[in-house]
Scaffold this active site. Structure first.
Site, PDB file in Angstrom:
ATOM      1  N   SER A  29      50.019  11.469 127.452  1.00 37.90           N
ATOM      2  CA  SER A  29      49.307  12.539 126.744  1.00 37.90           C
ATOM      3  C   SER A  29      48.560  11.972 125.541  1.00 37.90           C
ATOM      4  O   SER A  29      47.408  12.320 125.270  1.00 37.90           O
ATOM      5  CB  SER A  29      50.289  13.632 126.305  1.00 37.90           C
ATOM      6  OG  SER A  29      49.869  14.308 125.148  1.00 37.90           O
ATOM      7  N   GLU A 175      64.565  22.003 126.806  1.00 37.96           N
ATOM      8  CA  GLU A 175      63.412  21.639 127.650  1.00 37.96           C
ATOM      9  C   GLU A 175      63.675  21.918 129.122  1.00 37.96           C
ATOM     10  O   GLU A 175      62.978  21.429 130.014  1.00 37.96           O
ATOM     11  CB  GLU A 175      63.053  20.170 127.420  1.00 37.96           C
ATOM     12  CG  GLU A 175      62.694  19.857 125.978  1.00 37.96           C
ATOM     13  CD  GLU A 175      61.225  20.135 125.601  1.00 37.96           C
ATOM     14  OE1 GLU A 175      60.326  19.843 126.392  1.00 37.96           O
ATOM     15  OE2 GLU A 175      61.001  20.644 124.478  1.00 37.96           O
ATOM     16  N   HIS A 251      61.708  13.019 128.306  1.00 36.95           N
ATOM     17  CA  HIS A 251      62.665  13.864 129.035  1.00 36.95           C
ATOM     18  C   HIS A 251      63.528  12.948 129.900  1.00 36.95           C
ATOM     19  O   HIS A 251      63.062  11.896 130.348  1.00 36.95           O
ATOM     20  CB  HIS A 251      61.946  14.843 129.984  1.00 36.95           C
ATOM     21  CG  HIS A 251      61.221  15.964 129.307  1.00 36.95           C
ATOM     22  ND1 HIS A 251      59.954  16.352 129.670  1.00 36.95           N
ATOM     23  CD2 HIS A 251      61.581  16.794 128.313  1.00 36.95           C
ATOM     24  CE1 HIS A 251      59.556  17.364 128.921  1.00 36.95           C
ATOM     25  NE2 HIS A 251      60.535  17.659 128.077  1.00 36.95           N
ATOM     26  N   ASP A 253      64.161  13.308 132.923  1.00 37.40           N
ATOM     27  CA  ASP A 253      63.600  13.130 134.274  1.00 37.40           C
ATOM     28  C   ASP A 253      62.502  12.073 134.317  1.00 37.40           C
ATOM     29  O   ASP A 253      61.871  11.859 135.352  1.00 37.40           O
ATOM     30  CB  ASP A 253      63.155  14.462 134.897  1.00 37.40           C
ATOM     31  CG  ASP A 253      61.923  15.081 134.243  1.00 37.40           C
ATOM     32  OD1 ASP A 253      61.345  14.492 133.315  1.00 37.40           O
ATOM     33  OD2 ASP A 253      61.525  16.188 134.688  1.00 37.40           O
ATOM     34  N   ASN A 366      48.527  13.448 131.724  1.00 39.17           N
ATOM     35  CA  ASN A 366      49.155  14.204 130.642  1.00 39.17           C
ATOM     36  C   ASN A 366      50.672  13.991 130.626  1.00 39.17           C
ATOM     37  O   ASN A 366      51.412  14.734 129.979  1.00 39.17           O
ATOM     38  CB  ASN A 366      48.849  15.699 130.788  1.00 39.17           C
ATOM     39  CG  ASN A 366      47.880  16.193 129.725  1.00 39.17           C
ATOM     40  OD1 ASN A 366      47.733  15.563 128.684  1.00 39.17           O
ATOM     41  ND2 ASN A 366      47.252  17.325 129.968  1.00 39.17           N
ATOM     42  N   CYS A 372      58.041  16.562 137.301  1.00 39.58           N
ATOM     43  CA  CYS A 372      57.690  17.505 136.226  1.00 39.58           C
ATOM     44  C   CYS A 372      57.070  18.759 136.811  1.00 39.58           C
ATOM     45  O   CYS A 372      57.190  19.848 136.250  1.00 39.58           O
ATOM     46  CB  CYS A 372      56.641  16.915 135.288  1.00 39.58           C
ATOM     47  SG  CYS A 372      57.121  15.414 134.469  1.00 39.58           S
TER      48      CYS A 372
END
Ligand code: SUG
Length: 446
Positions: A29, A175, A251, A253, A366, A372
């Site tokens: 990002s 989250e 995150h 993941d 991003n 995600c």
């Protein structure tokens, strides 16, 4: 064949997908800030993934995009006048806040909510808690519409409970499913729910990252487990390694993924690998299953390669017969270390015997990979019948949505285009038609 199937709800990319560099701590990002995006291509890439996985027999559905720009946010912070005036004033005074109001970030539905299937919960219902995403302005407003969309799809309260987001304060940074996975014999079996947190609000001695924010707190994970009525013996909390958060693993993941009895993870994923793994082994064994840990070491894949390729942001999907496919972004094949690792993985005779790759470049830029883009919801046959059917991916829905994207989406969006009042009208027109396509008339206040 088990009667419970895992539905993957992918986020349908919204028409305002853009690169605004809003996520400090998310390397992609930040690196692509202010470049031009292609919302049409982004949506088509996401749809192609959904279609291909549905065609392979995986249960696939979608979550709709959110209404943008978020005029409620803009007006609440003092931008007044007609809609066009609000946009012009926001652009002039704070283009970055306008970008927040326009973000298409709800496409990353792994952050929409945490989901506990009925096999795990105290009342035998599927529980959802919308994630407050309070670490980032552009995401902190998603939860209201996320809860509304989930309630529209999972409206039958005999089977489903949708909880509002936790209090939007740093102690409860949440989250959603990006920091949560289940481990057990199969999707229908009572399983261990693993929550991975980045910091502890009320224990200043617990380690925390120094450079980038830890978005998930232990307190939030515990609150979600309480709301869902999870069995303490089958709930495991593990701290993420703060050093990898500081290297762009914003995150869990991005560094680990679980499916069935398999945990695919990097040796540096957790603050204390040995303790985390032995806790998990014990908890999974108590459910009658046998945890299979696929550990990747730094010599095979350094953290920087894991972050740039998104190797762990893959989907592990159980196929008919029990073997698993790993759904990866094409960046994995462009990274030498990762490509070599993956060749060995599928040749090893282990649980993963197939790679399925997709071009998700628009979302990847991003910081959003295959995992995600999806929210996992394991549903029994009865529950699957009780949910709204209009969001289930079929060939017919795919073609209808491709036509819809072709009609409404731009193929080029620059940061300055967000000031164009026409864009807001285009997004509204698109969403209005979408409610008809998905047969969800009350989805938005348009
Ligand atoms: O929250 N990117 C998202 C990516 C979310 C990825 N999700 C999971 N790992 N599950 C985020 O950082 C970037 C938006 C921008 O910069 O315009 C953004 O929000």
């Amino acid at each position: 064949m088990h009667s419970t199937r895992e539905y993957n709800f992918d986020g349908l990319v919204g028409p305002s997908h853009n690169y605004a560099g809003l996520s400090f701590g998310n390397v992609a990002s930040f690196s692509n800030v202010k470049s031009a995006s292609n919302p049409k291509q982004a949506a088509l890439q996401g749809l192609a993934k959904m279609r291909a996985l549905a065609a392979r027999g995986f249960a696939q559905a979608l979550l709709p995009p959110q209404d943008r720009p978020n005029f409620r946010l803009l007006r609440s912070i003092g931008f007044t006048g007609t809609d066009a005036e609000v946009l012009a004033r926001a652009y002039k005074e704070s283009p970055v806040i306008l970008a927040c109001a326009y973000s298409a970030s709800p496409m990353w539905t792994a952050n929409a909510a945490t989901v506990s299937p009925s096999a795990d919960t105290h009342d035998g219902r599927v529980h959802f808690t919308a994630a407050n995403l309070n670490n980032k302005l552009h995401r902190a407003f998603e939860h209201a519409q996320s809860a509304r969309s989930l309630r529209a799809i999972f409206s039958d309260d005999r089977h489903f409970a949708v909880h509002d987001a936790l209090p939007s304060t740093p102690a409860f940074g949440d989250e959603g499913a990006a920091n949560h996975t289940r481990l057990g014999a199969n999707h229908g079996a009572p399983s261990v729910e693993l929550f991975v947190y980045g910091r502890v609000e009320f224990d200043p001695s617990a380690p925390s990252p120094k450079r980038y924010p830890a978005r998930q707190t232990l307190e939030a994970s515990q609150a979600v487990a309480r709301l869902h009525g999870l069995d303490a013996k089958r709930t495991v909390y593990v701290q993420q390694n703060p050093d990898v958060i500081d290297q762009g693993v914003f995150h869990n993941d991005v560094i680990a993924v679980g499916n069935g009895n398999v945990l695919f993870y990097h040796e540096q994923a957790f603050a204390d690998e040995e303790a985390s793994l032995s806790q998990l082994h014990r908890a999974v064994a108590a459910t009658g299953a046998d945890l299979q840990a696929l550990r990747v070491d730094t010599g095979q894949v350094p953290i920087a390669d894991a972050v740039s390729s998104y190797l762990f942001n893959s989907q592990l999907l159980t196929k008919e017969g029990g073997r698993m496919a790993l759904v990866i972004p094409q960046e994995c094949q462009e990274n030498r270390a990762v490509a070599r690792y993956l060749e060995g993985l599928v040749a090893s005779g282990g649980p993963v015997d197939e790679l399925i790759h997709f071009d998700l470049r628009q979302s990847m830029r991003n910081g959003g990979g295959p995992a995600c883009l999806r929210l996992r919801v394991a549903l029994t046959e009865t529950e699957a019948r009780a949910m709204h059917q209009g969001v289930i991916m079929t060939e017919a829905l795919y073609h209808r949505l491709v036509q819809w994207v072709e009609k409404h989406y731009r193929d080029h969006l620059e940061p300055s285009d967000l000031a164009d009042p026409q864009l807001a009208l285009e997004v509204h027109a698109a969403l209005e038609e979408l409610t008809i396509i998905l047969n969800l008339p009350g989805l938005y206040d348009l």
